[in-house]
Write a protein that holds these residues in place. Structure first.
Motif, PDB file in Angstrom:
ATOM      1  N   ALA A 294     -10.234  13.978  43.411  1.00 49.29           N
ATOM      2  CA  ALA A 294      -9.901  12.551  43.488  1.00 49.29           C
ATOM      3  C   ALA A 294      -8.422  12.347  43.828  1.00 49.29           C
ATOM      4  O   ALA A 294      -7.647  11.891  42.995  1.00 49.29           O
ATOM      5  CB  ALA A 294     -10.254  11.890  42.148  1.00 49.29           C
TER       6      ALA A 294
ATOM      7  N   TYR B 272      -5.983   2.860  36.861  1.00 46.70           N
ATOM      8  CA  TYR B 272      -6.554   4.199  37.056  1.00 46.70           C
ATOM      9  C   TYR B 272      -7.568   4.542  35.964  1.00 46.70           C
ATOM     10  O   TYR B 272      -8.668   5.027  36.242  1.00 46.70           O
ATOM     11  CB  TYR B 272      -5.398   5.222  37.068  1.00 46.70           C
ATOM     12  CG  TYR B 272      -5.847   6.620  36.716  1.00 46.70           C
ATOM     13  CD1 TYR B 272      -6.615   7.355  37.604  1.00 46.70           C
ATOM     14  CD2 TYR B 272      -5.528   7.181  35.470  1.00 46.70           C
ATOM     15  CE1 TYR B 272      -7.061   8.634  37.267  1.00 46.70           C
ATOM     16  CE2 TYR B 272      -5.966   8.450  35.133  1.00 46.70           C
ATOM     17  CZ  TYR B 272      -6.742   9.170  36.033  1.00 46.70           C
ATOM     18  OH  TYR B 272      -7.189  10.410  35.690  1.00 46.70           O
TER      19      TYR B 272
ATOM     20  N   THR C   3      -4.852  10.940  45.217  1.00 49.47           N
ATOM     21  CA  THR C   3      -4.181   9.669  45.521  1.00 49.47           C
ATOM     22  C   THR C   3      -3.454   9.890  46.836  1.00 49.47           C
ATOM     23  O   THR C   3      -2.534  10.717  46.899  1.00 49.47           O
ATOM     24  CB  THR C   3      -3.171   9.321  44.409  1.00 49.47           C
ATOM     25  OG1 THR C   3      -3.885   9.240  43.181  1.00 49.47           O
ATOM     26  CG2 THR C   3      -2.465   8.004  44.685  1.00 49.47           C
TER      27      THR C   3
ATOM     28  N   GLU D 114      -8.373   7.900  45.827  1.00 50.05           N
ATOM     29  CA  GLU D 114      -7.864   6.984  44.796  1.00 50.05           C
ATOM     30  C   GLU D 114      -6.743   6.129  45.393  1.00 50.05           C
ATOM     31  O   GLU D 114      -5.567   6.300  45.098  1.00 50.05           O
ATOM     32  CB  GLU D 114      -7.425   7.770  43.565  1.00 50.05           C
ATOM     33  CG  GLU D 114      -8.612   8.524  42.966  1.00 50.05           C
ATOM     34  CD  GLU D 114      -8.612   8.652  41.459  1.00 50.05           C
ATOM     35  OE1 GLU D 114      -7.540   8.821  40.873  1.00 50.05           O
ATOM     36  OE2 GLU D 114      -9.714   8.583  40.870  1.00 50.05           O
TER      37      GLU D 114
ATOM     38  N   ARG E  32     -15.838  16.906  41.326  1.00 52.07           N
ATOM     39  CA  ARG E  32     -15.185  15.977  42.264  1.00 52.07           C
ATOM     40  C   ARG E  32     -13.710  16.330  42.439  1.00 52.07           C
ATOM     41  O   ARG E  32     -13.090  17.007  41.616  1.00 52.07           O
ATOM     42  CB  ARG E  32     -15.349  14.532  41.803  1.00 52.07           C
ATOM     43  CG  ARG E  32     -15.031  14.178  40.343  1.00 52.07           C
ATOM     44  CD  ARG E  32     -13.652  14.425  39.926  1.00 52.07           C
ATOM     45  NE  ARG E  32     -13.199  13.554  38.863  1.00 52.07           N
ATOM     46  CZ  ARG E  32     -11.935  13.425  38.500  1.00 52.07           C
ATOM     47  NH1 ARG E  32     -11.004  14.156  39.062  1.00 52.07           N
ATOM     48  NH2 ARG E  32     -11.592  12.617  37.550  1.00 52.07           N
TER      49      ARG E  32
HETATM   50  N1  GLU Z   1      -5.731  10.555  41.535  1.00 51.16           N
HETATM   51  C1  GLU Z   1      -5.206  11.444  40.537  1.00 51.16           C
HETATM   52  C2  GLU Z   1      -4.119  12.306  41.150  1.00 51.16           C
HETATM   53  O1  GLU Z   1      -4.066  12.446  42.375  1.00 51.16           O
HETATM   54  C3  GLU Z   1      -6.253  12.342  39.932  1.00 51.16           C
HETATM   55  C4  GLU Z   1      -7.175  11.623  39.024  1.00 51.16           C
HETATM   56  C5  GLU Z   1      -8.190  12.482  38.314  1.00 51.16           C
HETATM   57  O2  GLU Z   1      -8.458  13.603  38.755  1.00 51.16           O
HETATM   58  O3  GLU Z   1      -8.726  12.000  37.309  1.00 51.16           O
HETATM   59  O4  GLU Z   1      -3.334  12.856  40.413  1.00 51.16           O
END
Ligand code: GLU
Length: 308
Positions: free
Chosen positions: A11, A182, A13, A45, A9
């Motif tokens: 993810a 988070y 933000t 996220e 995945r």
């Molecule tokens: N949302 C987080 C970021 O952009 C990453 C979270 C993750 O990969 O666990 O840094």
């Protein structure tokens, strides 16, 4: 051929547009899953809607598609999953003590020792308050952590251990403003979307033991972890939004196609051994996790970038 059991995945933000550092992390996560014939999911996220707008989320997705990424299944948006996190919180409370805490970040930062990722190690003072103590603000919710070592073998970084009580302290699962943290959301989402491997930036390695503890409380098997180097600017500091030249908006203006960008990042990571212009899918057969650099990398623009 049997379907691969791997699901990876990315993810992000979406607090603004992506930069080279984010693209680098996404590239390694995508290549790891795709080179194993696995699935790859995208999760936005956007828990903190005050920091992330819908326009930012759309821009992140558009930029990822332009770069050549593809994803399986629906895109997850954390801002739409509060009920799922509330259920998980209940489930965790059957295995671990979750308690309200009224301490402010400011009051803790001044007094507490700091853990591996710089946050104050909470000493559990609100857990010891009498139930009828008066308060003038809503509390956050913390989970009491065990006094034992949690260890993992990271695919790139090797062995990593942390005693949660000594090195992290009881951590927040729901903020005082009601938003889920988070650490909780990432575990619930990775588990429910069937993620088997987490490939992400090295800055998140100190979070892995906390997340493994939550996997344990929820009764889900943890994923494998692979924490990849961060890209640093020529000044040795982490690439960030302030480095305008490395912003995807600027890069898209400068390059008509993604190959020079992806090729430069693949060369930095060690996926290819000389600068070249390649698409993500051309990199799949070349990807070998053991060739990836382990330590943070100073990004030096490839000579190919200097040509008009
Ligand atoms: N949302 C987080 C970021 O952009 C990453 C979270 C993750 O990969 O666990 O840094």
């Amino acid at each position: 051929m049997a379907e691969s059991a791997v699901t990876g995945r990315f993810a992000p933000t979406p607090s603004g547009r992506m930069h080279l550092g984010n693209i680098f992390a996404a590239m390694l996560a995508w290549l790891s899953a795709r080179s194993a014939g696995g699935r790859f999911v995208l999760r936005i996220e956007d828990l903190d809607l005050a920091r992330c707008s819908e326009a930012d989320s759309r821009a992140v997705i558009d930029d990822l598609l332009w770069l050549g990424f593809d994803f399986d299944g629906e895109v997850y948006y954390q801002s739409r999953r509060a009920e799922i996190y509330a259920d998980a919180l209940k489930k965790i409370s059957r295995k671990a003590d979750i308690y309200p805490c009224w301490c402010t970040r400011g009051s803790l930062a001044a007094t507490a020792p700091h853990g591996a990722d710089g946050h104050p190690i909470y000493d559990g003072r609100c857990r010891r308050l009498p139930p009828d103590a008066p308060h003038d603000r809503p509390p956050c919710l913390r989970v009491a952590v065990p006094d034992r070592v949690i260890s993992l073998t990271d695919r790139l970084q090797g062995g990593y251990r942390q005693n949660l009580a000594a090195e992290c302290g009881d951590f927040i699962l729901r903020r005082a403003d009601g938003l889920y943290a988070y650490q909780l959301a990432v575990v619930v989402d990775d588990a429910l979307s069937g993620v088997t491997e987490v490939v992400r930036g090295l800055d998140l390695l100190p979070s892995a033991p906390r997340q493994m503890f939550l996997y344990e409380c929820l009764g889900y098997p943890p994923p494998s972890y692979c924490h990849t180097p961060l890209l640093l600017g020529p000044d040795g500091k982490r690439l960030a939004k302030r480095d305008g030249a490395y912003d995807i908006g600027e890069l898209r203006k400068r390059f008509a196609s993604p190959e020079p960008i992806i090729g430069a990042l693949a060369y930095c990571a060690g996926v290819i051994d000389r600068p070249d212009e390649l698409s993500l899918s051309e990199l799949i057969p070349l990807f070998d996790i053991s060739a990836i650099k382990k330590d943070n990398i100073i990004f030096l623009p490839s000579p190919l970038w200097e040509q008009p």
